[in-house]
Scaffold this active site. Structure first.
Site, PDB file in Angstrom:
ATOM      1  N   SER A 258      25.145  47.375   4.108  1.00 53.09           N
ATOM      2  CA  SER A 258      24.777  46.410   3.092  1.00 53.09           C
ATOM      3  C   SER A 258      25.628  46.636   1.865  1.00 53.09           C
ATOM      4  O   SER A 258      26.095  47.749   1.627  1.00 53.09           O
ATOM      5  CB  SER A 258      23.317  46.614   2.716  1.00 53.09           C
ATOM      6  OG  SER A 258      23.184  47.915   2.184  1.00 53.09           O
ATOM      7  N   LYS A 259      25.809  45.570   1.117  1.00 54.56           N
ATOM      8  CA  LYS A 259      26.756  45.684   0.006  1.00 54.56           C
ATOM      9  C   LYS A 259      26.280  46.631  -1.081  1.00 54.56           C
ATOM     10  O   LYS A 259      27.061  47.065  -1.908  1.00 54.56           O
ATOM     11  CB  LYS A 259      27.103  44.313  -0.552  1.00 54.56           C
ATOM     12  CG  LYS A 259      25.993  43.595  -1.236  1.00 54.56           C
ATOM     13  CD  LYS A 259      26.508  42.277  -1.798  1.00 54.56           C
ATOM     14  CE  LYS A 259      25.346  41.523  -2.404  1.00 54.56           C
ATOM     15  NZ  LYS A 259      25.663  40.166  -2.771  1.00 54.56           N
ATOM     16  N   ARG A 260      25.016  46.962  -1.056  1.00 53.67           N
ATOM     17  CA  ARG A 260      24.552  47.903  -2.067  1.00 53.67           C
ATOM     18  C   ARG A 260      25.056  49.327  -1.787  1.00 53.67           C
ATOM     19  O   ARG A 260      25.039  50.163  -2.667  1.00 53.67           O
ATOM     20  CB  ARG A 260      23.039  47.892  -2.159  1.00 53.67           C
ATOM     21  CG  ARG A 260      22.549  46.612  -2.804  1.00 53.67           C
ATOM     22  CD  ARG A 260      21.132  46.742  -3.268  1.00 53.67           C
ATOM     23  NE  ARG A 260      20.828  45.660  -4.200  1.00 53.67           N
ATOM     24  CZ  ARG A 260      19.650  45.510  -4.785  1.00 53.67           C
ATOM     25  NH1 ARG A 260      18.693  46.381  -4.543  1.00 53.67           N
ATOM     26  NH2 ARG A 260      19.454  44.520  -5.609  1.00 53.67           N
ATOM     27  N   ARG A 261      25.437  49.603  -0.552  1.00 53.99           N
ATOM     28  CA  ARG A 261      25.876  50.970  -0.229  1.00 53.99           C
ATOM     29  C   ARG A 261      27.347  51.047   0.131  1.00 53.99           C
ATOM     30  O   ARG A 261      27.939  52.103   0.125  1.00 53.99           O
ATOM     31  CB  ARG A 261      25.108  51.509   0.982  1.00 53.99           C
ATOM     32  CG  ARG A 261      23.662  51.301   0.956  1.00 53.99           C
ATOM     33  CD  ARG A 261      22.919  52.527   0.367  1.00 53.99           C
ATOM     34  NE  ARG A 261      21.533  52.155   0.167  1.00 53.99           N
ATOM     35  CZ  ARG A 261      20.648  52.134   1.146  1.00 53.99           C
ATOM     36  NH1 ARG A 261      20.962  52.521   2.344  1.00 53.99           N
ATOM     37  NH2 ARG A 261      19.407  51.740   0.915  1.00 53.99           N
TER      38      ARG A 261
END
Ligand code: GLU
Length: 504
Positions: A258-261
């Protein structure tokens, strides 16, 4: 003599939804579909699944097609290249879905539902299945003629699948053992939404059939939807395609990438100066073994065409692979060292960075900040760097604690997520709102931002620079800033984010 004509030619598809930045997962799925098509002398289709009216945008489609092309992926049919079974954009096929939905209603496999969003919400919030039946339960067996009349008179409705209350559905997957689903665990999926658009589930089945798709090769996240799709095939009287669900790309903590990680946008890798061949190679390695080498461990570096020569769908490994940026950088380095010479490096640099487009974006920010042209490159180096290394003392303003600054930077990440369009005014407003929220002077927020974004305490104007760097690179750099300051624990992040999103 065997009748070869009885086997339809392989037709596969990649079917992205144009709802955001082009995702590496789309490239991953497109790659394996392309390999399968090539090995079997078949065709790959690109279909744009833009049935979510609120989130789909033509510009996302455009950027996606560009990004897949940059990676060296190509398709035989699609909205950009045409083909015989188009249109290849679902928003242009509404009539087709509507007819098919009505067929199902007429055959008693689907029904109109007039339950209002409020009724559904209150049912959902009251514990759902364990308790009361859903508000559409009574409508399943209502009079179809009367329901149709209500719909034709203009009352808002959706059309739902009438999933049998008992029995099983078995999903066969080329890469797995059969998976059996209990039908009573499957909800009466909406097929046509109240805006008249189909849901993914109806559109995907109708299109895969009408477009002659023989093999559905897609991400594992769709396995649980497959029983619904198989029911639809059965009700329409169609032969379902074969299914192969690819493993998920994972974050380092083995959650779904996911783009958060992890940077997930293909554009991030392009902007950060990766070679398309290396990224594609790396994506292949996520699910496919290295090339065999006699007496050796296997060669991880390979081309699309050499991979095509040894590709066999059944050899895909299902473990799910951790997307490791460091490993990708290492592989990319091999491409630069082993496949390029100084002339091609110069050509690549010119195309990538030292070109009119990027220079003219930066020149206005730098003009009043230079005494000689020689000041330009050092001060703008952060625009070109694939990574920056801020010093912790630059990240933390005087009299502030590292821990607090980490939380502020984390809040800036969330605040920037909502910026649309991505322009300096929106970026500035997002940063100021964080300062207001924390009741910090703006300069105490911009100081760590300068350091995190530029790797240096001063530089060209901050908001313009963030706007130019783009969402993905900015996010990665801010995240690195948070991490350098000791991070924000998961628990703390959850409560902070909750408070931030529910702020008045
Ligand atoms: N539109 C779906 C997606 O965005 C496609 C899923 C499928 O391939 O069936 O991933």
């Amino acid at each position: 003599m065997s009748d070869e004509r009885a086997v339809p030619p392989v037709r596969v598809r990649v079917a992205p939804s144009p709802t955001g930045a082009p995702h590496v997962g789309t490239a991953f799925v497109a790659l394996f579909n392309l390999l399968f098509a090539r090995v079997h002398g078949g065709k790959l289709l690109l279909r744009i699944e833009d049935t979510d009216q609120a989130r789909s945008r033509p510009e996302h489609e455009h950027v996606l097609i560009e990004a897949l092309g940059w990676l060296g992926l190509s398709w035989d049919e699609g909205p950009d290249v045409g083909g015989e079974v188009g249109p290849y954009r679902q928003s242009e096929r509404l009539e087709i879905y509507h007819e098919h939905a009505l067929q199902l209603v007429e055959a008693g496999h689907a029904y109109y539902s007039f339950a209002t969003p409020d009724e559904l919400d209150s049912w959902r919030s009251s514990g759902q299945r364990g308790g009361a039946p859903p508000p559409y339960a009574a409508e399943r067996d209502g009079d179809p003629g009367a329901a149709r009349e209500r719909a034709e008179k203009g009352e808002p409705y959706v059309i739902r699948m009438k999933v049998p209350r008992e029995g099983q559905c078995v999903v066969e997957d080329v890469l797995r053992d059969n998976i059996s689903f209990e039908l009573d665990q499957i909800d009466d999926q909406v097929l046509v939404k109240s805006d008249g658009f189909p849901t993914y589930h109806l559109a995907v089945v109708v299109d895969d059939h009408l477009m002659g798709v023989t093999h559905v090769i897609r991400g594992e996240e769709w396995i649980n939807s497959t029983p619904k799709h198989l029911l639809l095939y059965k009700w329409f009287g169609w032969q379902p395609p074969k299914h192969a669900h690819l493993p998920l790309l994972l974050n380092p903590d083995r959650s779904k990438m996911s783009k958060r990680r992890n940077p997930t946008s293909i554009d991030f890798y392009r902007r950060a100066g990766f070679q398309p061949e290396a990224l594609l190679n790396y994506l292949a390695l996520m699910a496919y073994p290295p090339a065999p080498v006699e007496g050796g461990e296997g060669e991880e570096k390979f081309t699309l065409s050499s991979l095509t020569d040894r590709f066999d769908l059944e050899r895909i490994n299902l473990g799910g692979s951790v997307f490791d940026l460091e490993k990708l950088r290492w592989l990319n380095g091999r491409y630069l060292r082993e496949d390029m010479d100084p002339t091609s490096i110069v050509a690549a640099l010119k195309e990538w960075a030292i070109n009119d487009t990027s220079l003219s974006a930066m020149a206005p920010l730098m003009q009043s900040r230079m005494e000689t042209l020689g000041d330009f490159i050092p001060r703008c180096a952060f625009f070109f760097a694939s990574d920056v290394d801020p010093a912790v003392e630059d990240l933390v303003p005087k009299k502030r604690a590292a821990e607090e600054v980490a939380q502020i930077l984390q809040t800036v990440i969330w605040s920037l997520e909502a910026v649309d369009p991505w322009e300096s005014t929106g970026v500035e407003a997002a940063v100021r709102s964080v300062a207001d929220y924390w009741d910090w002077p703006v300069r105490d927020v911009t100081r760590p931002l300068y350091a995190a974004i530029m790797g240096q305490p001063v530089g060209p104007p901050l908001f313009e620079s963030i706007a130019l760097l783009g969402t993905d690179i900015s996010r990665v750099r801010l995240q690195k800033g948070v991490d350098l300051l000791g991070g924000v624990s998961k628990k703390k992040a959850r409560s902070l984010e909750k408070a931030w999103t529910s702020r008045s």
